[in-house]
Design a protein around this motif. Structure first.
Motif, PDB file in Angstrom:
ATOM      1  N   VAL A   1       0.860  -1.011   0.088  1.00 22.94           N
ATOM      2  CA  VAL A   1      -0.310   0.112  -0.123  1.00 22.94           C
ATOM      3  C   VAL A   1       0.867   1.155   0.178  1.00 22.94           C
ATOM      4  O   VAL A   1       1.947   1.224   0.650  1.00 22.94           O
ATOM      5  CB  VAL A   1      -0.862  -0.004   1.140  1.00 22.94           C
ATOM      6  N   LYS A   2       0.495   2.127  -0.867  1.00 16.28           N
ATOM      7  CA  LYS A   2       1.238   3.522  -0.877  1.00 16.28           C
ATOM      8  C   LYS A   2       0.490   4.809  -0.652  1.00 16.28           C
ATOM      9  O   LYS A   2      -0.616   4.930  -1.529  1.00 16.28           O
ATOM     10  CB  LYS A   2       2.026   3.541  -2.131  1.00 16.28           C
ATOM     11  N   GLU A   3       0.597   5.164   0.357  1.00 19.25           N
ATOM     12  CA  GLU A   3      -0.296   6.536   0.827  1.00 19.25           C
ATOM     13  C   GLU A   3       0.601   7.673   0.620  1.00 19.25           C
ATOM     14  O   GLU A   3       1.692   7.931   1.090  1.00 19.25           O
ATOM     15  CB  GLU A   3      -0.569   6.571   2.056  1.00 19.25           C
ATOM     16  N   VAL A   4       0.113   8.701  -0.307  1.00 20.11           N
ATOM     17  CA  VAL A   4       0.991   9.829  -0.670  1.00 20.11           C
ATOM     18  C   VAL A   4       0.171  11.116  -0.556  1.00 20.11           C
ATOM     19  O   VAL A   4      -0.856  11.622  -0.975  1.00 20.11           O
ATOM     20  CB  VAL A   4       1.482   9.802  -2.258  1.00 20.11           C
ATOM     21  N   HIS A   5       0.598  11.993   0.516  1.00 22.12           N
ATOM     22  CA  HIS A   5       0.094  13.353   0.705  1.00 22.12           C
ATOM     23  C   HIS A   5       1.139  14.320   0.145  1.00 22.12           C
ATOM     24  O   HIS A   5       2.261  14.229   0.411  1.00 22.12           O
ATOM     25  CB  HIS A   5       0.055  13.542   2.170  1.00 22.12           C
TER      26      HIS A   5
END
Lengths: 231, 135
Positions: free
Chosen positions: A9-13
């Motif tokens: 999973v990759k979460e990018v803000h």
């Protein structure tokens, strides 16, 4: 629950910035434009089972996605997204299992994304209830309302009427003060998800409560999670 | 010749303008890169290239990577709570314990990534954009 076949999973803000140096500057300068972007990517094995990963990713309308990156306990961070799946790749390859990859953007029309705390850990619950979860102490009340999240992945009422889930708040750690903050729509089928906005003061202490209503038999079970984001 | 290694690097990053030592939370850094911009001036008749300096220095992004650790004043704590376009000071010291080669620069938070992966600890990646003069 979609985590079983997932591997990454990759979460990018991202904060959008722009270079702002001018002709007389001798080094670069940058400024924030006051806008953020958010993207969630997931990769894993293609799973065509009923109620699985593939079925969920095939849906083009905005879907609620609840994600706990720090563990599955009351008080852990919960990322809640009303997201639109932009890309869904099915990736067959010789000599390997078919993989699936999806990318989500937050859909602001449906509420975008928020960061809150888990109030009900994701699990299968069978007790008739009312069942109270552990209390979360925010150290102080807040006054700008909250967003309440519910995600139900499986439900067997065993003859009962519905599952009722609510979030309650208190000024004194629930020793005397025990006030309803918000009640989700009663649940009669799964999967089900809801985003509920409440306004006004949210007291210092919060906790979740659920109840199987009607003549629910011993085989009753509900697999779900809730979260609260103070706004 | 005195060589230095990763053990000699100290990384400080401001949290709400207060300097915090985040060295223990950073397992890799992409580097510290400054480029003096040049333009080629090679003209007709030249047998070799010629270049001129613009008098302008461009700074590259600084990317800090480490395992996701939610400790107060760690890399994740600072980045997760850095939700506006405020500038915070990044200080890199390359030659501890001598501490002669120190670089300070104001930075904007450009990107914060949180990446769980099968068979590994969660990964945290923070991308900073330096802005203005280096001191």
């Amino acid at each position: 629950m979609l985590s079983a076949p997932l591997t990454d999973v990759k979460e990018v803000h991202e904060h959008l910035i722009e270079q702002i140096d001018g002709l007389s500057d001798n080094t670069d300068k940058w400024g924030g434009v006051g806008q953020r972007t958010f993207q969630l990517e997931q990769e894993g094995f293609y799973d065509s089972g009923i109620g699985s990963y593939h079925e969920a990713l095939e849906i083009a309308d905005p879907q609620v996605l609840l994600y706990g990156p720090e563990g599955n306990a009351v008080g852990n961070e919960m990322l809640a997204i009303s997201g639109v799946r932009t890309i869904y790749d099915r990736l067959p390859a010789r000599g390997a299992f078919t993989k699936a990859k999806a990318t989500y953007k937050a859909d602001l029309f449906y509420g975008g994304h928020g960061k809150g705390k888990i109030t009900t850990p994701y699990a299968a619950y069978t007790t008739l209830g009312p069942t109270d979860q552990a209390i979360i102490d925010n150290l102080a009340a807040t006054t700008a309302g909250a967003i309440l999240w519910l995600g139900v992945s499986a439900l067997n009422l065993d003859g009962g009427t519905n599952l009722t889930v609510e979030i309650r708040h208190s000024t004194d750690n629930f020793s005397g003060s025990n006030v309803l903050l918000g009640t989700f729509t009663v649940v009669t089928v799964a999967p089900f998800a809801q985003r509920l906005v409440v306004a006004g003061t949210v007291n210092r202490y919060i906790r979740a409560r659920h109840t199987f209503t009607g003549a629910s038999g011993a085989a009753r079970t509900a697999t779900f999670t809730t979260g609260v984001e103070r706004t | 010749m005195v060589t230095k290694a990763y053990k000699d690097l100290r990384i400080m990053l401001d949290k709400a303008t207060v300097a915090k030592n985040i060295s223990a939370y950073v397992t890799s850094i992409n580097g510290w890169s400054q480029e003096r911009l040049l333009e080629e001036l090679t003209a007709a008749g030249d047998t070799t290239d010629r270049w001129g300096a613009l008098g302008f220095t461009q700074k590259s992004e600084v990317v800090l990577t480490g395992p996701y650790d939610d400790a107060t004043d760690g890399l994740v704590d600072i980045a997760k709570n850095w939700t506006d376009d405020s500038q915070q000071t990044l200080q890199l010291t390359f030659d501890m314990p001598g501490a002669a080669d120190i670089r300070n620069v104001e930075c904007l938070l450009k990107k914060f990534e949180r990446n769980p992966k099968r068979g590994a600890l969660h990964e945290c990646i923070v991308t900073l954009q330096p802005t203005g003069a280096i001191t």
